[in-house]
Write a protein that holds these residues in place. Structure first.
Motif, short mmCIF file in Angstrom:
data_model
loop_
_atom_site.label_atom_id
_atom_site.label_comp_id
_atom_site.label_asym_id
_atom_site.label_seq_id
_atom_site.Cartn_x
_atom_site.Cartn_y
_atom_site.Cartn_z
N TYR A 18 50.90 86.17 86.22
CA TYR A 18 50.32 85.23 85.26
C TYR A 18 51.43 84.32 84.76
O TYR A 18 52.44 84.78 84.23
CB TYR A 18 49.68 85.98 84.08
N ASP A 19 51.25 83.02 84.96
CA ASP A 19 52.21 82.03 84.49
C ASP A 19 51.69 81.53 83.14
O ASP A 19 50.75 80.73 83.07
CB ASP A 19 52.30 80.87 85.50
N ALA A 20 52.29 82.04 82.06
CA ALA A 20 51.81 81.72 80.71
C ALA A 20 51.98 80.24 80.39
O ALA A 20 51.13 79.66 79.70
CB ALA A 20 52.55 82.57 79.68
N GLY A 21 53.04 79.62 80.90
CA GLY A 21 53.25 78.20 80.64
C GLY A 21 52.17 77.32 81.25
O GLY A 21 51.76 76.33 80.65
N LEU A 22 51.72 77.68 82.44
CA LEU A 22 50.68 76.91 83.13
C LEU A 22 49.28 77.48 82.91
O LEU A 22 48.30 76.88 83.33
CB LEU A 22 50.98 76.85 84.63
N LYS A 23 49.22 78.65 82.30
CA LYS A 23 47.94 79.35 82.04
C LYS A 23 47.15 79.56 83.33
O LYS A 23 45.96 79.24 83.40
CB LYS A 23 47.13 78.59 80.99
N MET A 24 47.84 80.08 84.35
CA MET A 24 47.16 80.35 85.63
C MET A 24 47.71 81.60 86.28
O MET A 24 48.86 81.98 86.05
CB MET A 24 47.27 79.15 86.57
N LEU A 25 46.85 82.22 87.11
CA LEU A 25 47.28 83.31 87.96
C LEU A 25 47.78 82.72 89.27
O LEU A 25 47.14 81.84 89.84
CB LEU A 25 46.12 84.25 88.30
N LYS A 26 48.91 83.22 89.74
CA LYS A 26 49.44 82.84 91.04
C LYS A 26 49.39 84.09 91.92
O LYS A 26 49.96 85.12 91.56
CB LYS A 26 50.85 82.30 90.92
N VAL A 27 48.70 83.97 93.04
CA VAL A 27 48.45 85.11 93.92
C VAL A 27 49.02 84.82 95.30
O VAL A 27 48.78 83.75 95.86
CB VAL A 27 46.93 85.38 94.03
N ASP A 28 49.77 85.75 95.84
CA ASP A 28 50.36 85.63 97.16
C ASP A 28 49.94 86.86 97.97
O ASP A 28 50.35 87.98 97.67
CB ASP A 28 51.88 85.55 97.06
N TRP A 29 49.10 86.63 98.99
CA TRP A 29 48.67 87.70 99.89
C TRP A 29 49.68 87.79 101.03
O TRP A 29 50.11 86.75 101.56
CB TRP A 29 47.29 87.39 100.45
N ILE A 30 50.02 89.02 101.45
CA ILE A 30 51.10 89.24 102.42
C ILE A 30 50.61 90.16 103.54
O ILE A 30 50.02 91.20 103.28
CB ILE A 30 52.32 89.87 101.72
#
Length: 137
Positions: A18-30
């Motif tokens: 969770y990027d609090a500054g941008l208010k978004m979840l960043k998800v990286d599938w591997i």
């Protein structure tokens, strides 16, 4: 490395932050994803979206090597759950593997509800769109 907190999740198959500054979840599938790992990862995304009261997700598939078809579950069950939890905009960054992209498009075609979804070829474009369309400017 395994991490599971209210703002971050990481295992061998994915990372969510969770990027609090941008208010978004960043998800990286591997790596390779099967139905069970997709469902598990999607439910982790749901938990973090709810816990952080955010409405934006940047879903990065560039590191996926293969995926089994979970499109019907993602489109028919998961997207409505996410919308009910507050999701409004979902940026989906394509994989380099064509079958994965077909599966992603199928999930969105089957998607129920009003979540605005857009496909991208880079995380930078996806993040810019999220911030322009549904987030902070």
């Amino acid at each position: 490395i395994y991490v599971d907190t209210a703002t971050e999740y990481r295992d061998d198959g994915m990372s969510i932050s969770y990027d609090a500054g941008l208010k978004m979840l960043k998800v990286d599938w591997i790596g390779f994803q099967n139905f069970e790992s997709v469902k598990y990862g999607c439910l982790k995304m749901y938990d973090l979206l709810k816990a952080n009261a955010c409405s934006l997700v940047l879903n990065d598939n560039t590191n996926i090597t293969g995926v089994s078809d979970a499109a019907e579950w993602v489109g028919g069950e998961w997207f409505p759950m996410m919308e009910a939890a507050g999701l409004s905009h979902f940026a989906w960054v394509f994989s380099t593997v064509m079958f994965n992209n077909i599966s992603a498009q199928k999930a969105v075609d089957l998607k129920q509800g009003g979540v605005i979804t857009q496909f991208f070829t880079s995380c930078e474009e996806a993040q810019e769109w999220l911030l322009r369309s549904g987030g902070i400017n």
